[in-house]
Design a protein around this motif. Sequence first.
Motif, mmCIF file in Angstrom:
data_model
loop_
_atom_site.group_PDB
_atom_site.id
_atom_site.type_symbol
_atom_site.label_atom_id
_atom_site.label_comp_id
_atom_site.label_asym_id
_atom_site.label_seq_id
_atom_site.Cartn_x
_atom_site.Cartn_y
_atom_site.Cartn_z
ATOM 1 N N ASP A 183 -7.690 2.451 -0.760
ATOM 2 C CA ASP A 183 -6.477 2.019 -0.069
ATOM 3 C C ASP A 183 -6.176 0.557 -0.377
ATOM 4 O OD1 ASP A 183 -8.813 1.321 1.280
ATOM 5 O OD2 ASP A 183 -7.892 1.427 3.262
ATOM 6 N N ASP A 184 -7.210 -0.281 -0.450
ATOM 7 C CA ASP A 184 -7.016 -1.669 -0.866
ATOM 8 C C ASP A 184 -6.484 -1.738 -2.292
ATOM 9 O OD1 ASP A 184 -7.944 -2.555 1.559
ATOM 10 O OD2 ASP A 184 -9.885 -3.252 0.808
ATOM 11 N N LEU A 186 -4.654 0.505 -3.872
ATOM 12 C CA LEU A 186 -3.245 0.891 -3.897
ATOM 13 C C LEU A 186 -2.351 -0.220 -3.348
ATOM 14 C CD1 LEU A 186 -3.516 4.623 -2.785
ATOM 15 C CD2 LEU A 186 -2.921 3.768 -5.065
ATOM 16 N N THR A 187 -2.815 -0.913 -2.322
ATOM 17 C CA THR A 187 -2.059 -2.046 -1.790
ATOM 18 C C THR A 187 -1.928 -3.142 -2.842
ATOM 19 O OG1 THR A 187 -2.804 -1.589 0.464
ATOM 20 C CG2 THR A 187 -2.001 -3.811 0.017
ATOM 21 N N ALA A 188 -3.019 -3.432 -3.539
ATOM 22 C CA ALA A 188 -2.988 -4.434 -4.601
ATOM 23 C C ALA A 188 -2.072 -4.002 -5.736
ATOM 24 C CB ALA A 188 -4.401 -4.674 -5.128
ATOM 25 N N ALA A 199 0.537 -2.010 -5.580
ATOM 26 C CA ALA A 199 1.938 -2.129 -5.160
ATOM 27 C C ALA A 199 2.427 -3.569 -5.326
ATOM 28 C CB ALA A 199 2.091 -1.677 -3.712
ATOM 29 N N GLU A 200 1.590 -4.539 -5.002
ATOM 30 C CA GLU A 200 1.973 -5.937 -5.183
ATOM 31 C C GLU A 200 2.054 -6.306 -6.660
ATOM 32 O OE1 GLU A 200 0.411 -10.388 -3.891
ATOM 33 O OE2 GLU A 200 0.139 -8.674 -2.546
ATOM 34 N N GLN A 242 -0.406 7.526 1.138
ATOM 35 C CA GLN A 242 -0.160 6.102 0.916
ATOM 36 C C GLN A 242 0.655 5.878 -0.352
ATOM 37 O OE1 GLN A 242 -3.701 3.666 0.854
ATOM 38 N NE2 GLN A 242 -2.590 1.795 0.341
ATOM 39 N N SER A 269 4.277 4.064 -0.173
ATOM 40 C CA SER A 269 4.397 2.763 -0.833
ATOM 41 C C SER A 269 5.353 2.783 -2.015
ATOM 42 C CB SER A 269 3.017 2.293 -1.308
ATOM 43 O OG SER A 269 2.103 2.215 -0.249
ATOM 44 N N SER A 326 -12.667 -1.608 -6.396
ATOM 45 C CA SER A 326 -12.267 -2.275 -5.154
ATOM 46 C C SER A 326 -13.279 -2.061 -4.031
ATOM 47 C CB SER A 326 -10.904 -1.741 -4.713
ATOM 48 O OG SER A 326 -10.897 -0.313 -4.673
ATOM 49 N N PRO A 348 -6.878 -7.320 -0.862
ATOM 50 C CA PRO A 348 -5.994 -6.724 -1.866
ATOM 51 C C PRO A 348 -5.135 -7.745 -2.616
ATOM 52 C CG PRO A 348 -5.928 -5.465 0.163
ATOM 53 C CD PRO A 348 -6.702 -6.701 0.466
ATOM 54 N N ARG A 349 -4.694 -8.789 -1.939
ATOM 55 C CA ARG A 349 -3.855 -9.773 -2.619
ATOM 56 C C ARG A 349 -4.631 -10.490 -3.720
ATOM 57 N NH1 ARG A 349 0.213 -13.354 0.769
ATOM 58 N NH2 ARG A 349 1.110 -11.252 0.802
#
Length: 395
Positions: free
Chosen positions: A222-223, A225-227, A229-230, A255, A259, A287, A332-333
């Motif tokens: 999940d982290d 995928l968040t990364a 997306a950014e 997710q 997203s 990750s 994630p960032r």
Amino acid sequence: MLSSGAPGPVVSGAYASMRIVQLIDSLTVGGAEKLQVLFARAARERGVEVTIVGLKPPRYPEIFRELAALDARLVTLGSASLSDPRQLVSLVRLLRRERFDVLFTHLSTANILGPIAAALAGTPAISTLHSEAPPPNRVRGALESWTLRRLSRRVVAVGRAVAEAHQERLGGRRPIEIPNPVAPIPLLAEAERCSIRRELAGDGKDFILMSTGMLRRQKAFDDLLTAFAELRLTHPGAALVIAGGGPQAGELAAQIEASGLAGHAHLLGVRGDVPRLLAAVDVYVSSSLWEGLPLSVLEGMAAGLPVVATAVGDLPQVVAEGTGLLVEPGRPRALAEALRSVLDDRAGAVAMGAAARRHVARNYGPDRWADRLLELAREVACGGGRRSERRGGPG
């Protein structure tokens, strides 16, 4: 009890005529399970007879087929439940009947049942720790600690961080460090590489990132995928593929949809051709929130990929300078920024990948790993007592 395969012909070698049994919780598609394939291949080359016992039946046929092709004998006992006494009885009977030289155990249930059965059958046991995290269940963790301390003749850790993490629960007894290995991954012809890339992500993708592993919280997909997306805010031509199955598959698919990553992030499910896929992509990403010495990262490096990973387990030692970038877990960032810096320097990424390939070939080859395990097995089989060892590094 289900059995398949038969030992191949014994050939000459330093360890010829040894009979080894490996006990593992289950034969799924994970790092500890893939190591069974590497060990079976090395054992066959050295004239060692290997039996692999899974407490649960294999969930995926790929590992089963690979082991059978190597003439490894496969046995499954039906369940990995500690509450089922039939498991222990069956295992004791097997060890007494077969009179193996040494039992190796892998993962928590095997690390509990295996040494107990081995003590009852008179077979020396060597237990292996694959992660820096102990079992989350306190009772299970206490049972494993007791068997490791009292019944296992040796305890092996797959890397330095794993050894350090478990030394206290072993009463100060330092596990023997034998780092995980990785088999070489051949490069692909350009036509095949392009074909695989189209299969994975379609046409028009500038970069393909790949990660592999069980879809569970430890891996923090999940982290990832968040990364991702950014990352796509500045690199819309990037794609992400994740190979593996597990309990979070539905959650991660949701997710991806929520997203806006549909068509750009892909869950591949369980694949039996991960090395081939790795040889076709551009970057390997990990990750994880915790690890040991993950075979998945070693495979990415063996395929010539730069690595962007979280600094957990033994990864700070594995991802040497010039082979990739490390960030803190759960951020994630920071993961997105590290990926961005790699993608922005194409020549630098290629150089990182080449350095990664050289690094694992030099330090994490399967031959040295197999010989160290077999030498340890021979020492224990000949009556070597317990002793505390400090063996650092892969070399």
